[in-house]
Design a protein around this motif. Structure first.
Motif, short mmCIF file in Angstrom:
data_model
loop_
_atom_site.label_atom_id
_atom_site.label_comp_id
_atom_site.label_asym_id
_atom_site.label_seq_id
_atom_site.Cartn_x
_atom_site.Cartn_y
_atom_site.Cartn_z
N VAL A 164 -59.21 -73.54 21.80
CA VAL A 164 -58.50 -72.14 22.13
C VAL A 164 -57.99 -71.64 20.45
O VAL A 164 -57.64 -72.98 19.06
N LEU A 165 -57.84 -70.68 19.69
CA LEU A 165 -57.67 -69.71 19.01
C LEU A 165 -56.21 -70.27 18.30
O LEU A 165 -55.72 -70.17 19.35
N ASN A 166 -56.65 -70.79 17.84
CA ASN A 166 -54.99 -71.26 16.83
C ASN A 166 -54.05 -70.10 15.76
O ASN A 166 -53.85 -69.96 14.70
N ARG A 167 -53.31 -69.32 16.66
CA ARG A 167 -53.28 -68.31 15.89
C ARG A 167 -52.22 -68.38 14.69
O ARG A 167 -51.95 -67.74 14.18
N VAL A 168 -50.83 -69.54 15.56
CA VAL A 168 -50.29 -69.77 14.70
C VAL A 168 -51.03 -70.31 13.20
O VAL A 168 -50.15 -69.71 12.14
N PHE A 169 -51.67 -70.98 12.94
CA PHE A 169 -51.90 -71.76 11.77
C PHE A 169 -52.73 -70.14 11.02
O PHE A 169 -52.95 -70.75 9.89
N ILE A 170 -54.26 -69.03 11.68
CA ILE A 170 -54.49 -68.03 11.27
C ILE A 170 -53.98 -67.79 10.01
O ILE A 170 -53.85 -67.10 9.94
N ALA A 171 -52.25 -67.13 11.50
CA ALA A 171 -51.78 -66.31 11.02
C ALA A 171 -51.02 -66.76 9.47
O ALA A 171 -50.85 -65.98 8.07
N SER A 172 -50.84 -68.63 9.92
CA SER A 172 -49.98 -68.69 8.18
C SER A 172 -50.84 -68.66 7.43
O SER A 172 -50.55 -68.34 5.80
N LYS A 173 -52.15 -68.55 7.66
CA LYS A 173 -53.36 -68.70 6.43
C LYS A 173 -53.50 -68.02 5.55
O LYS A 173 -53.56 -67.08 4.41
N VAL A 174 -52.90 -66.45 6.30
CA VAL A 174 -53.56 -64.51 5.98
C VAL A 174 -52.23 -64.24 5.76
O VAL A 174 -52.63 -63.31 5.10
N PHE A 175 -50.75 -64.44 5.31
CA PHE A 175 -49.91 -63.90 5.91
C PHE A 175 -50.12 -63.64 4.09
O PHE A 175 -49.04 -62.30 3.90
N ASN A 176 -49.81 -64.65 3.47
CA ASN A 176 -49.67 -63.94 2.17
C ASN A 176 -51.58 -64.39 1.06
O ASN A 176 -51.25 -64.01 -0.20
N ASP A 177 -52.43 -63.67 1.82
CA ASP A 177 -53.42 -63.73 1.04
C ASP A 177 -54.47 -62.71 1.28
O ASP A 177 -55.34 -63.11 2.53
N SER A 178 -54.52 -61.30 0.93
CA SER A 178 -55.10 -60.67 1.68
C SER A 178 -56.53 -60.48 1.48
O SER A 178 -57.27 -59.88 2.09
N ASN A 179 -57.34 -61.85 0.90
CA ASN A 179 -59.21 -62.02 -0.03
C ASN A 179 -58.92 -62.04 1.18
O ASN A 179 -59.74 -62.32 2.15
N LEU A 180 -57.55 -63.58 2.07
CA LEU A 180 -58.57 -64.12 2.82
C LEU A 180 -58.04 -63.45 4.66
O LEU A 180 -59.14 -63.34 4.88
N LEU A 181 -57.57 -62.71 4.72
CA LEU A 181 -57.20 -61.92 5.39
C LEU A 181 -58.08 -60.65 5.50
O LEU A 181 -58.74 -60.06 7.03
N SER A 182 -59.05 -60.16 4.35
CA SER A 182 -60.03 -59.28 4.40
C SER A 182 -61.42 -59.84 5.18
O SER A 182 -61.75 -59.21 5.93
#
Length: 198
Positions: free
Chosen positions: A63-81
């Motif tokens: 199951v997708l770990n939404r909380v983990f992914i959200a925490s990773k991209v929250f302040n990282d625009s490069n990762l979000l991109s």
């Protein structure tokens, strides 16, 4: 082929509420964020790419770990991109398949970051839903259990309402539900008139 109307707005603007109002007039509505979430769970290629990007913690027991992914991209625009580049192309393909099955004069495609991804050219018309920032903050805090700081940080990273208004064909000021309902009803007629010219 149905015309494609883009519906956008910042977090807490009420674009999902507006989408449901269009749906009540029989307009097919495609919610990009919802479909992206489903594809992130079901698409093998997205799954493989996300595990490569974020590591094994991207999924827990399949199951997708939404909380983990959200925490990773929250302040990282490069990762979000990078995340968007994995998910958005598959959403686009899914939307095209969905669109081919529609028979109505127009469809609504709700896209949270329509202008931010420079996808204006994919739409016949664009509607932006706007609302005062304080109201948006309160709505999101109430509905999604985010802190005020988190909500304001998200708003800061999104295009301003002023900029959205300049780029849109129609603007809905979502301050009161009854006024918005009336405006959507009139806008529905207006769009049909533009599409089905006598």
């Amino acid at each position: 082929m149905s015309k494609i109307i883009g519906l956008t707005g910042g977090i807490g603007s009420g674009k999902s509420t507006v989408a449901r109002m269009f749906e009540s007039f029989g307009v097919p509505v495609y919610i990009s964020d919802d479909e992206a979430k489903i594809l992130m769970e079901t698409s093998k290629s997205i799954r493989q790419s996300l595990v490569l990007l974020f590591g094994e913690h991207a999924y827990v027991k399949g199951v997708l770990n939404r909380v983990f992914i959200a925490s990773k991209v929250f302040n990282d625009s490069n990762l979000l991109s990078k995340l968007n580049k994995i998910v958005h192309p598959e959403v686009r393909v899914h939307f095209e398949k969905w669109l081919k099955k529609q028979k109505s004069p127009y469809v609504i495609k709700e896209v949270a970051i329509l202008f931010e991804t420079n996808s204006q050219s994919n739409f016949d018309f664009i509607i932006s839903v706007v609302a005062p920032i304080e109201e948006r903050v309160q709505r999101v805090m109430k509905g999604r259990l985010k802190t005020e700081q988190e909500v304001r940080s998200i708003i800061k990273n999104q295009l301003t309402d002023t900029d959205k208004i300049k780029l849109s064909d129609f603007v809905i000021h979502n301050n009161s539900i009854s006024e918005t309902k009336t405006y959507v009803a009139n806008l529905h007629k207006q769009i049909l008139h533009k599409i089905i010219k006598p």
